[in-house]
Design a protein around this motif. Structure first.
Motif: not given
Length: 372
Positions: A108-113
């Protein structure tokens, strides 16, 4: 990722210990907040702590699903410390499924907001999700897909089908008597228990993939007394709901074999089956993404164990399971995670989430999108 998995593994969280589960929830919450920039909702049901991140304010499209409780009792770290050696990570609960939680947060963090994903982490999955089932089904309702962070099957296979589970307790009442002076005046609950165990075993059907297994049992009090009471547990695994209903009716229809004995049956279906039809389109999409990322080919497996993915599939939400760690030994002394697979499978998870949440909303279903 390894350091974060170690942090969670060292925070022991046996399902039966409410304080330990609450402490573990805080560890997961802190880690999640650092990656996602937001605190989760802390949802306490029947004393068990569950976490929910609703990311963004848009309609929910993807449910990411995991759990932070384990089967390992407090103190297990003494005999099974967290270690990393030769590319193998070990520790109680690492494979099932604390590595999966870390993978979900990194994906999820890799996808950004994102504004349409829910990450739900429950605290009672290993018990059969008695307090969290309604929460899981509520969060899944209306989503395009549920992605389950349970560990992979052997060889890294995704879990595209799971058997349904039913759980029962069968109690037998007889009548006590002195085993030496007048055993004939008793009604032996141990003997009745044996009759019932044989009747239960006869309900299995190997051709249908149905297993009906008596597990823990107990009868009697002292060695010189005819047992007045006995009980045993039954674990049922089925591939389809028709078999689940057949076995349920047969178990609730059990009758005593001995005059004067009584049989009481409690329990019933716990999780519906997760069929291959519920996961097929998502699995095909995951295979294509794995090939694009250069980490294919993916394989699939049908397994006897159940997960919270059974609930999401049971309400009609397309569900793909086994997206967590690659390794083995769940619930066993050799529980382990292959470190080299962590970044690869996390990349696949991120790509799958992104593909699902950015797909055209006018498509009829995940199946339609996958076919195209």
């Amino acid at each position: 990722m390894v350091d974060e998995i170690g942090r969670l593994v060292r925070t022991e969280s046996p399902s039966s210990d409410l304080a330990a589960v609450a402490h573990s929830a805080e560890a997961v919450a802190a880690l999640g907040a650092s990656h996602l920039g937001a605190e989760p909702d802390r949802i306490v049901l029947d004393g068990r702590t569950h976490l929910r991140w609703r990311l963004g304010g848009g309609p929910r499209r993807v449910l990411l699903l995991g759990h932070h409780d384990t089967v390992w009792p407090l103190g297990s770290l003494t005999g099974h410390p967290f270690t990393v050696e030769g590319g193998i990570l070990r520790g109680p609960g690492c494979f099932d499924m604390k590595a999966g939680l870390v993978m979900g947060l990194h994906a999820l963090a890799a996808l950004g907001p994102v504004d349409d994903v829910t990450f739900l982490v429950t605290g009672d999955e290993e018990l059969g999700s008695p307090s969290s089932r309604a929460l899981i089904e509520s969060e899944a309702a209306g989503c395009d897909a549920a992605l389950v962070l349970e560990a992979s099957a052997d060889g890294g296979a995704l879990k595209t089908a799971r058997k349904g589970v039913s759980l029962y307790e069968i109690r037998v009442d007889g009548r006590a008597a002195h085993a030496g002076l007048e055993p004939e005046r008793g009604v032996n609950a141990g003997v009745e228990l044996a009759h019932q165990i044989l009747a239960v075993c006869a309900l299995s059907d190997s051709a249908a993939g149905t297993t009906v297994t008596p597990t823990s049992s107990r009868a009697g009090t002292t060695t010189n007394t005819v047992p007045a009471h006995g009980r045993f547990a039954v674990d049922v695994r089925v591939r389809d709901t028709a078999e689940q209903a057949r076995v349920d009716a047969a178990l609730h229809g059990l009758r005593p074999a001995l005059d004067g004995a009584r049989v009481h049956v409690t329990g019933g279906p716990n999780r519906p089956p997760l069929s291959a039809a519920a996961s097929g389109a998502l699995y095909r999409r995951a295979r294509l993404l794995a090939d694009d990322l250069g980490i294919g080919p993916l394989s699939a497996a049908a397994v006897g164990g159940a997960s919270d993915g059974n609930f999401t599939a049971g309400i009609g939400v397309p569900t793909l399971d086994g997206l967590g760690a690659v390794g083995g030994g769940a619930h066993a002394d050799d529980e382990h995670v292959l470190v080299a697979e962590l970044p690869r499978r996390t990349a696949l998870l991120a790509a799958l989430i992104d593909a699902l949440r950015t797909a055209d909303r006018t498509d009829k279903s995940v199946a339609d999108r996958s076919a195209r």
